[in-house]
Design an enzyme around this catalytic site. Structure first.
Site, PDB file in Angstrom:
ATOM      1  CB  THR A 146      -4.239   2.620  -0.440  1.00 41.01           C
ATOM      2  OG1 THR A 146      -3.277   1.585  -1.224  1.00 41.01           O
ATOM      3  CG2 THR A 146      -3.577   2.530   1.163  1.00 41.01           C
ATOM      4  CD  GLU A 431       1.833  -0.005  -6.454  1.00 41.40           C
ATOM      5  OE1 GLU A 431       0.826  -0.614  -6.086  1.00 41.40           O
ATOM      6  OE2 GLU A 431       1.724   1.246  -6.778  1.00 41.40           O
TER       7      GLU A 431
END
Lengths: 682, 682
Positions: A146, A431
């Protein structure tokens, strides 16, 4: 003495159950042996951490600055690693001693992301080099995917890995502010290596995101490697034991061999080759974490429920329906409290058992993948996406309701609930953002319906789509038939069928561009996915009950059946359930699927189940076998002695201890309070 | 440069609105003058507090221990008091500079509870003694009602005030652990006096809870008065600027004159007398706070929405429906984001306007009470109970959804959202637990229906109960008729009617004891109350629109009408709305109130409204006129420059600054990380 009243109430509530909680504990954790080993591991770790003695105010409530919480995380992480090494177990691979997902440990990514990323994406040579280092703790790894600007849309990741053919190296670089890696646990200060997702650039060709092993810190002294700016992203709603961090790379060079090359390869001369399945296979790591989250989140919700249930049987307030001890009413007897607690307990069991079914599917997938058979990947991807979205969303809402069920006292941090809620809240986005995940499941369901319409086979879990149905069929059941698992499953299955077909029709029949059509009907799609998961979860619960071991006591079997029925029916009639209209709505006609009187029948059956299950409430939460230290709650201790437990901890707060030495006066008095009082005197 | 893209997107989104936000600002705050004065007051306070310069990381994110947060609260409280005194205004009586309810200030109880308690319950003599002291700040007061063991059920309060006729004093005492006062803001360390609720004991007679003025600390040096043990209750989900405290009294003596005697009197010789309305009149203080909470909570939710809306127009992710700038899709364009944001904006406006209607009712009550006419008390009590329960419940759920709408970044404390959520979460339980309040409104509604059935007059707000209705009537509207406010109101009114009658019938016709019958049908009653509030809120919004000033621009009028329609219709078709089945269910027949095709019509109208309102989203949130300092959010600043703003604050975190000096190594490395790496080497 008031504390004795509370303790007596707890003893009474505990004695009222019809089954032995330990029998259920063994079912939940797999076996008596596993349950015992778990308990022993928790006890050892709690003793080392100093949390076992619950008369003492836990450090997480007395030392609360950013730095303090992180330091507690480091200690907790190390103690768990040490214990697992010494006693050879895996009880803390996925969770912390507080039942947080292990991402709450600074070393949490080690076994659940860093090593799996290597296993799934490394060549045999790479694995033999890195895995022993990682597993033995010679290096500590994180998984850095990320970025500040991109999370859900992995293809948008901006970090670049430019191949320098001259030196046979990659240059890892963060070209923009938004390209900084952001969020990975342990990235801030406590990991030495990362698998970093970056776009592979060779010449003027962009091959999209790939994984690269980058050393972040010196293994010797912890200093940052040159060209990497890193740090902590600060306090969060939860997981503050971890140093979720950022990293910005300034032309950092790594050898070509640090690109993970199992599914794609870059040769010495810059030739690129990739497995056609590469993009899909790189999912697998995410799947592992996503597939485990439902179980972990259901159990953490069970913690919140344990606290709320225990508090509800000892808290007395007002003169409602009178209890046998003939005092004020135990709040669990108030219908709204009773309804919310028990229906939530039922939902938690349902979600936990569904997570088991999900585990089974994932393990099957991995076994097949070891034979290079990836055919189960789309199905398991869809299932883990949907179940993760479902459970994480219900878990945080449920824990927040547990807080409300504890009245004002649930608002105190020492109730344990704010930390649980804060941790569960993270699940909605990490996630995989839940609304994105719902769409991934939706895409899979639509494709399955396409396959069916094209005459191809479809997977067993969506077999119901292959049963041609009149979309206007109504439910014909009445009375106690609604307690029948088959009838309940039929209601859920028909609803999922109607919604998937409705979304499919709307999207496939739209004259618009695919992205436009998809967006226009996104709400239909999301709730079709959700209805499918409702069905999957109920089915998993029914399957578990059908397969209970012969050795199980009849009383426990009967209780579990009632819990399952309560889940099935209360989900429909709970005014706070999501998307209940779709249980009723058919398409295009006036006739609803369920009539008002059928709904009233269900409400009345739910009331009956609530009454039957009220004496089991404490046992149903005791069965999770949470230690007091793991609950970390002044409201939820096993003994029920809430008021004593609250005051004991409150009096130990440093802010009170320090004032004690000074007649109860805080430093701020002279600076801020006194001038107000004094000015007035002028 | 990436930051310029975000700024450009914000500018574009802001420019797309059809009305001037300032026009709406003036409507919201009452007038242009008030809006300007508010802004000036905020700016002065922000400059004094050092929060005005938003390039600097706010102290609430850098100094986060229990002690630090409390000290920031003391400073904030004093600065607000000073500013209100110097510039003669009341902008911070109810809220802090962060738009928290003022209970978040250590001095928050002063003007909203301590002084009103005196005004409502003190004799003329007592008022002339205490009020000047309190108002000028010569004493600082708190209101100490709640105890560790009792909150909702005031009659259960255990603290005793025993009359000692010999000395003409009361002895204030806490006989049990659970009788400790618990929760009052400022009780911990920063107030000098409290109005303490205690049972009046005279001889062997218990006259129930009364209010007594008790000095808690020396006005001179802040030291605790003898016999009082006090302290802080520790960190909470929110309101950590305040020292919510506990106090335990050990035979503390106060003069008889310190009992507030407006509605009951104890004479020198121990004779007790009381106004028959005493219990009801003592409500009035609670009503004031409850009546103000809906407005405050709606505005704080608007803060969360402002952050989420601004983030949603500058955050780009994925390749959905393409935007004109031809990059990734602004996330507000994704239908689920679009739906959730706009429907929540609509709900927030609806709740805010309803809070205005509630203010009006409360002011009317107070005016009548000044003439000793208390006839409006039951009605206003019910209204404030219901609206407080409704708004506080929707506000925290809405803010939590705002957090999710900001993806992972909303999870960071610097997003501002965790603090807003934490503050809003308190509303569910303080100043009246919501499920208890729902029942209070329910009790009132049932009584009104009793009155109607007995041929007596009923109050205007429930006049619909007097219109005899066939409970099986269905809605006959179709197509665009659903955009008509009259049609919408009809749907809400009929639903409330059905539910109140259903609950009334069930409870009144039950053969059980009243408490049992009440408890058995509590869910019906609670959701009848809620349906009544849905109707009240929609009606308030419709009334406001009908009475918009002539001077208002047509474009703003048109937008507000759409917002109102969106609230009315999206509440019905939003899959996450509460208790939607009851919009459909009639009683006893097969025919639903709304058919599936009518629901689909509404969904399609909602989609149309969403499209029309998309360009207004930023203007509709800008209109609240929140300063960047008050939002305290790296995601929600006016300029839209999110990534720059995030990194700027993150880099200033002390944990990062300190590590900077040491090559990025934290203290914990040597103690916890290094041994893991080293052990491996052995």
């Amino acid at each position: 003495m008031v504390e004795n009243l509370q303790v007596a109430l707890m003893r009474k509530a505990r004695a009222s159950s019809s089954f032995r909680p330990r029998e259920l504990t063994n079912l939940l954790w797999g076996s008596e042996r596993v349950a015992n080993e778990r308990r022993a591991a928790f006890e050892r770790v709690e003793k080392t951490l100093g949390t076992y003695e619950t008369a003492k105010l836990p450090r997480c409530y007395s030392e609360t600055s950013r730095e303090d919480l992180f330091e507690q995380g480091l200690e907790m992480g190390k103690v768990c690693l040490d214990d697992m090494l010494e006693y050879e177990h895996e009880h803390f691979v996925w969770i912390t001693p507080r039942y947080n997902l292990v991402n709450a440990s600074p070393f949490g990514h080690k076994a659940i992301l860093f090593e799996p990323a290597m296993e799934h994406n490394g060549t045999a040579e790479q694995k033999s080099k890195w895995l022993p280092l990682a597993r033995s703790g010679k290096i500590l790894g994180t998984y850095a995917q990320t970025e500040l600007g991109h999370g859900s849309f992995v293809r948008g990741i901006e970090t670049t890995a430019t191949f320098d053919q001259e030196t046979d190296e990659f240059v890892i670089h963060s070209p923009t502010i938004s390209s900084a890696k952001f969020w990975p646990a342990g990235l801030g200060f406590s990991t030495t290596h990362g698998t970093v997702m970056a776009r592979l650039l060779v010449g003027d060709k962009d091959h999209g995101p790939h994984l690269f092993v980058v050393q972040l810190r010196s293994v010797g002294d912890g200093k940052r490697m040159p060209g990497i700016k890193m740090g902590d992203i600060g306090l969060k709603l939860g997981y503050n034991e971890a140093d979720n961090g950022f990293a910005s790379f300034n032309h950092v060079r790594i050898p070509r061999s640090h690109m993970l090359m199992a599914h794609s390869q870059l040769s010495r001369n810059g030739t690129f080759a990739e497995d056609p399945l590469r993009a899909k296979l790189s999912y697998s790591v995410m799947l592992l974490v996503r597939g485990k989250m439902p179980g972990v989140f259901a159990v953490q919700l069970a913690q919140a429920l344990t606290i709320a249930t225990r508090y509800s049987v000892v808290r007395q307030q007002g003169l409602g329906p009178v209890d046998a001890l003939n005092t004020e009413t135990n709040i669990i007897h108030y219908k709204h409290q009773h309804f919310r607690l028990l229906s939530l307990i039922a939902k938690t069991y349902a979600m936990f058992f569904a997570s088991r079914a999900c585990d089974t599917q994932y393990n099957k997938l991995r076994k097949m993948q070891c034979q290079a058979d990836h055919s189960l990947l789309p199905s398991v991807h869809a299932l883990t996406a949907g179940l993760k979205a479902y459970v994480t969303s219900e878990a945080v809402d449920g824990a927040e309701d547990c807080r409300k069920l504890c009245g004002g006292h649930g608002y105190m941090v020492i109730s344990g609930l704010p930390n649980i809620i804060g941790a569960l809240a993270g699940g909605a986005t990490f996630e995989g953002e839940n609304y994105v995940l719902w769409q991934q499941l939706g895409r899979h369901l639509l494709k399955q319906l396409d396959r069916f319409q094209d005459g191809e086979t479809i997977e067993p879990q969506v077999q119901y789509l292959a049963e041609p149905k009149d979309p206007n069929t109504s439910c014909m059941a009445s009375g106690e038939q609604f307690l029948d698992a088959g009838v309940q499953l039929g209601i859920y299955r028909d609803r999922a069928h109607r919604l998937v077909v409705k979304a499919h029709t709307a999207i496939r029949a739209s004259g618009k561009m695919p992205a436009e059509a998809w967006n226009e009907h996104m709400m239909l799609l999301i709730y079709a996915s959700r209805a499918h998961m409702d069905y999957f979860i109920l089915k998993s619960f029914v399957d578990i009950i059908a397969a209970l071991p012969d050795t199980m006591s009849e009383s426990l079997g009967a209780v579990l059946k009632r819990v399952c029925s309560l889940f099935a029916l209360s989900t429909i009639v709970n005014p706070r359930s999501v998307d209940v209209l779709s249980f009723i709505e058919t398409t295009g006609t006036q006739q609803p699927y369920l009539t008002c009187s059928q709904l009233d029948t269900m409400r009345s059956l739910v009331n009956g189940l609530l009454d039957q299950l009220l004496p089991e409430a404490v046992a149903l939460t005791d069965a999770w076998d949470f230690s007091d230290a793991s609950l970390c709650s002044a409201l939820g201790m096993y003994d029920g002695n809430v008021y004593k437990n609250i005051m004991r901890w409150v009096e130990q707060l440093p802010i009170n201890q320090n004032a004690q030495e000074n007649g109860g006066v805080q430093e701020g008095w002279a600076k801020w309070v006194d001038p107000i009082l004094k000015r007035a005197k002028l």
